[in-house]
Scaffold this motif. Structure first.
Motif, PDB file in Angstrom:
ATOM      1  N   MET A 114     -11.766  17.525 -60.978  1.00  0.00           N
ATOM      2  CA  MET A 114     -12.026  16.230 -60.339  1.00  0.00           C
ATOM      3  C   MET A 114     -11.233  16.097 -59.033  1.00  0.00           C
ATOM      4  O   MET A 114     -11.738  15.663 -58.013  1.00  0.00           O
ATOM      5  CB  MET A 114     -11.647  15.091 -61.305  1.00  0.00           C
ATOM      6  N   ARG A 115      -9.960  16.487 -59.114  1.00  0.00           N
ATOM      7  CA  ARG A 115      -9.100  16.390 -57.936  1.00  0.00           C
ATOM      8  C   ARG A 115      -9.620  17.287 -56.807  1.00  0.00           C
ATOM      9  O   ARG A 115      -9.608  16.905 -55.633  1.00  0.00           O
ATOM     10  CB  ARG A 115      -7.681  16.789 -58.318  1.00  0.00           C
ATOM     11  N   ASP A 116     -10.091  18.508 -57.165  1.00  0.00           N
ATOM     12  CA  ASP A 116     -10.623  19.421 -56.159  1.00  0.00           C
ATOM     13  C   ASP A 116     -11.863  18.844 -55.504  1.00  0.00           C
ATOM     14  O   ASP A 116     -12.084  19.022 -54.293  1.00  0.00           O
ATOM     15  CB  ASP A 116     -10.954  20.769 -56.807  1.00  0.00           C
ATOM     16  N   ARG A 117     -12.710  18.154 -56.287  1.00  0.00           N
ATOM     17  CA  ARG A 117     -13.922  17.561 -55.723  1.00  0.00           C
ATOM     18  C   ARG A 117     -13.582  16.453 -54.740  1.00  0.00           C
ATOM     19  O   ARG A 117     -14.224  16.318 -53.688  1.00  0.00           O
ATOM     20  CB  ARG A 117     -14.803  17.019 -56.849  1.00  0.00           C
ATOM     21  N   ILE A 118     -12.582  15.667 -55.063  1.00  0.00           N
ATOM     22  CA  ILE A 118     -12.165  14.589 -54.149  1.00  0.00           C
ATOM     23  C   ILE A 118     -11.637  15.162 -52.843  1.00  0.00           C
ATOM     24  O   ILE A 118     -11.970  14.697 -51.752  1.00  0.00           O
ATOM     25  CB  ILE A 118     -11.107  13.699 -54.826  1.00  0.00           C
ATOM     26  N   ILE A 119     -10.819  16.212 -52.963  1.00  0.00           N
ATOM     27  CA  ILE A 119     -10.269  16.853 -51.760  1.00  0.00           C
ATOM     28  C   ILE A 119     -11.398  17.437 -50.908  1.00  0.00           C
ATOM     29  O   ILE A 119     -11.415  17.286 -49.679  1.00  0.00           O
ATOM     30  CB  ILE A 119      -9.260  17.948 -52.151  1.00  0.00           C
ATOM     31  N   PHE A 120     -12.356  18.091 -51.592  1.00  0.00           N
ATOM     32  CA  PHE A 120     -13.492  18.670 -50.857  1.00  0.00           C
ATOM     33  C   PHE A 120     -14.302  17.576 -50.161  1.00  0.00           C
ATOM     34  O   PHE A 120     -14.714  17.727 -49.006  1.00  0.00           O
ATOM     35  CB  PHE A 120     -14.389  19.452 -51.816  1.00  0.00           C
ATOM     36  N   ALA A 121     -14.531  16.459 -50.846  1.00  0.00           N
ATOM     37  CA  ALA A 121     -15.297  15.361 -50.264  1.00  0.00           C
ATOM     38  C   ALA A 121     -14.585  14.772 -49.050  1.00  0.00           C
ATOM     39  O   ALA A 121     -15.216  14.460 -48.028  1.00  0.00           O
ATOM     40  CB  ALA A 121     -15.539  14.284 -51.311  1.00  0.00           C
ATOM     41  N   LEU A 122     -13.272  14.633 -49.151  1.00  0.00           N
ATOM     42  CA  LEU A 122     -12.500  14.111 -48.020  1.00  0.00           C
ATOM     43  C   LEU A 122     -12.533  15.084 -46.839  1.00  0.00           C
ATOM     44  O   LEU A 122     -12.662  14.664 -45.676  1.00  0.00           O
ATOM     45  CB  LEU A 122     -11.059  13.851 -48.447  1.00  0.00           C
ATOM     46  N   GLN A 123     -12.424  16.366 -47.129  1.00  0.00           N
ATOM     47  CA  GLN A 123     -12.495  17.366 -46.062  1.00  0.00           C
ATOM     48  C   GLN A 123     -13.866  17.356 -45.390  1.00  0.00           C
ATOM     49  O   GLN A 123     -13.969  17.438 -44.163  1.00  0.00           O
ATOM     50  CB  GLN A 123     -12.193  18.756 -46.627  1.00  0.00           C
ATOM     51  N   LEU A 124     -14.911  17.253 -46.204  1.00  0.00           N
ATOM     52  CA  LEU A 124     -16.264  17.209 -45.664  1.00  0.00           C
ATOM     53  C   LEU A 124     -16.470  15.962 -44.819  1.00  0.00           C
ATOM     54  O   LEU A 124     -17.056  16.020 -43.723  1.00  0.00           O
ATOM     55  CB  LEU A 124     -17.288  17.252 -46.805  1.00  0.00           C
ATOM     56  N   LEU A 125     -15.971  14.834 -45.298  1.00  0.00           N
ATOM     57  CA  LEU A 125     -16.094  13.583 -44.548  1.00  0.00           C
ATOM     58  C   LEU A 125     -15.367  13.672 -43.211  1.00  0.00           C
ATOM     59  O   LEU A 125     -15.904  13.257 -42.176  1.00  0.00           O
ATOM     60  CB  LEU A 125     -15.537  12.426 -45.377  1.00  0.00           C
ATOM     61  N   PHE A 126     -14.174  14.227 -43.237  1.00  0.00           N
ATOM     62  CA  PHE A 126     -13.413  14.373 -41.999  1.00  0.00           C
ATOM     63  C   PHE A 126     -14.144  15.289 -41.019  1.00  0.00           C
ATOM     64  O   PHE A 126     -14.217  15.004 -39.817  1.00  0.00           O
ATOM     65  CB  PHE A 126     -12.023  14.941 -42.313  1.00  0.00           C
ATOM     66  N   THR A 127     -14.703  16.391 -41.529  1.00  0.00           N
ATOM     67  CA  THR A 127     -15.449  17.322 -40.672  1.00  0.00           C
ATOM     68  C   THR A 127     -16.659  16.641 -40.050  1.00  0.00           C
ATOM     69  O   THR A 127     -16.951  16.824 -38.854  1.00  0.00           O
ATOM     70  CB  THR A 127     -15.898  18.546 -41.489  1.00  0.00           C
ATOM     71  N   ALA A 186     -19.451  14.333 -35.509  1.00  0.00           N
ATOM     72  CA  ALA A 186     -20.176  13.211 -34.909  1.00  0.00           C
ATOM     73  C   ALA A 186     -19.503  12.743 -33.628  1.00  0.00           C
ATOM     74  O   ALA A 186     -20.160  12.426 -32.630  1.00  0.00           O
ATOM     75  CB  ALA A 186     -20.255  12.055 -35.909  1.00  0.00           C
ATOM     76  N   PHE A 187     -18.165  12.737 -33.643  1.00  0.00           N
ATOM     77  CA  PHE A 187     -17.416  12.337 -32.453  1.00  0.00           C
ATOM     78  C   PHE A 187     -17.732  13.247 -31.270  1.00  0.00           C
ATOM     79  O   PHE A 187     -17.793  12.801 -30.119  1.00  0.00           O
ATOM     80  CB  PHE A 187     -15.918  12.376 -32.764  1.00  0.00           C
ATOM     81  N   LEU A 188     -17.962  14.539 -31.553  1.00  0.00           N
ATOM     82  CA  LEU A 188     -18.252  15.495 -30.493  1.00  0.00           C
ATOM     83  C   LEU A 188     -19.723  15.508 -30.105  1.00  0.00           C
ATOM     84  O   LEU A 188     -20.065  15.671 -28.925  1.00  0.00           O
ATOM     85  CB  LEU A 188     -17.832  16.906 -30.939  1.00  0.00           C
ATOM     86  N   VAL A 189     -20.608  15.342 -31.090  1.00  0.00           N
ATOM     87  CA  VAL A 189     -22.039  15.521 -30.852  1.00  0.00           C
ATOM     88  C   VAL A 189     -22.701  14.260 -30.323  1.00  0.00           C
ATOM     89  O   VAL A 189     -23.596  14.327 -29.459  1.00  0.00           O
ATOM     90  CB  VAL A 189     -22.735  15.986 -32.152  1.00  0.00           C
ATOM     91  N   VAL A 190     -22.284  13.098 -30.800  1.00  0.00           N
ATOM     92  CA  VAL A 190     -22.960  11.849 -30.426  1.00  0.00           C
ATOM     93  C   VAL A 190     -22.993  11.622 -28.913  1.00  0.00           C
ATOM     94  O   VAL A 190     -24.041  11.288 -28.351  1.00  0.00           O
ATOM     95  CB  VAL A 190     -22.319  10.642 -31.149  1.00  0.00           C
ATOM     96  N   PRO A 191     -21.865  11.795 -28.174  1.00  0.00           N
ATOM     97  CA  PRO A 191     -21.947  11.605 -26.718  1.00  0.00           C
ATOM     98  C   PRO A 191     -22.952  12.533 -26.039  1.00  0.00           C
ATOM     99  O   PRO A 191     -23.687  12.107 -25.141  1.00  0.00           O
ATOM    100  CB  PRO A 191     -20.521  11.894 -26.243  1.00  0.00           C
ATOM    101  N   ALA A 192     -22.982  13.797 -26.481  1.00  0.00           N
ATOM    102  CA  ALA A 192     -23.942  14.744 -25.904  1.00  0.00           C
ATOM    103  C   ALA A 192     -25.369  14.328 -26.232  1.00  0.00           C
ATOM    104  O   ALA A 192     -26.261  14.391 -25.374  1.00  0.00           O
ATOM    105  CB  ALA A 192     -23.666  16.151 -26.421  1.00  0.00           C
ATOM    106  N   ALA A 193     -25.599  13.889 -27.472  1.00  0.00           N
ATOM    107  CA  ALA A 193     -26.940  13.464 -27.873  1.00  0.00           C
ATOM    108  C   ALA A 193     -27.394  12.236 -27.084  1.00  0.00           C
ATOM    109  O   ALA A 193     -28.549  12.148 -26.644  1.00  0.00           O
ATOM    110  CB  ALA A 193     -26.964  13.174 -29.372  1.00  0.00           C
TER     111      ALA A 193
END
Length: 261
Positions: free
Chosen positions: A1-14, A19-26
């Motif tokens: 469970m703890r690993d899934r939470i960490i993975f979800a947080l990492q994915l969210l941060f990524t 989005a911060f990088l791509v949205v202005p270009a888009a």
């Protein structure tokens, strides 16, 4: 469970960073194909701004392509043999020459351009020609070609290949052209893509070296943002992306192929 939470947080941060990088270009790309950016996509989609960019700045686009190809030619003719010589003749002098070649990487583009202006700006015809910008681009990109080729030389054991070809009676130039260069093709290709990409996108150095008659794509892009309406400038950005992104993808692909080996 703890690993899934960490993975979800990492994915969210990524995803947030992406989005911060791509949205202005888009948004910039969208503005280049929208009739009126301030009214949004509901105003309609058009390529009139792209056509206007070609009408106004086609010369800068063609100039950038010509300079990038010229830079590539010079770095291939000079950089590949230089990398071979530096790798084979390893020693204190070779390391010193290598450091001198790679020095432009550590120097800001504006400072490098200023040095060229102080050294060769008095040669009027040279200063006003495309060759002046080409010289700056060659100095700026040469380290990337030399480093890429030397890296591949280190992975294929050049000395053994050279000695093997020499034992069969091949002359030095035949050993280099027929044996060394084909085996170093991945590094040469990676260096070539890097040189072309850097030359097409280089602004600081080019901005200092250009004249009103020798504008390149990045300089024209800056001018369009300063003097034209937002849609035209964004259409110019779209053209720039269309030219640069395939080169970046190719570089990534070659890097992954090299890692797989």
């Amino acid at each position: 469970m703890r690993d899934r939470i960490i993975f979800a947080l990492q994915l969210l941060f990524t995803l947030i960073v992406a989005a911060f990088l791509v949205v202005p270009a888009a948004l910039s790309i969208a503005a280049g194909v929208t009739v009126n950016y301030f009214r949004g996509i509901q105003s309609g989609v058009t390529l009139q701004w792209v056509a206007q960019v070609f009408d106004l700045y086609a010369g800068t686009i063609m100039a950038s392509i010509a300079i990038a190809l010229g830079t590539l030619l010079v770095t291939l003719v000079v950089g590949v043999p230089a990398a071979y010589a530096l790798y084979v003749r390893s020693g204190r002098l070779a390391r010193l020459v290598e450091e001198i070649i790679t020095l432009p990487v550590a120097i800001p583009g504006l400072a490098l351009a200023l040095g060229l202006l102080l050294s060769y700006g008095g040669f009027g015809n040279f200063r006003r020609s495309w060759l002046f910008i080409l010289a700056g681009h060659v100095i700026f990109t040469m380290p990337f070609m030399v480093r890429s080729v030397m890296a591949i030389f280190a992975s294929i054991d050049v000395k053994s290949l050279d000695e093997g070809a020499a034992s069969l009676g091949a002359a030095p130039w035949r050993r280099f052209v027929d044996v060394i260069v084909p085996n170093a093709a991945p590094g040469i290709l990676a260096g070539s893509l890097m040189v072309v990409t850097l030359s097409l996108g280089e602004f600081n150095l080019t901005w200092m070296l250009h004249t009103p008659l020798t504008k390149t794509l990045p300089v024209g892009l800056a001018d369009s943002y300063a003097s034209m309406r937002l849609e035209v400038a964004s259409a110019y950005t779209l053209i720039f992306f269309v030219m640069i992104i395939p080169l970046l993808v190719a570089m990534q692909w070659i890097g992954e192929m090299g890692s797989a080996k």
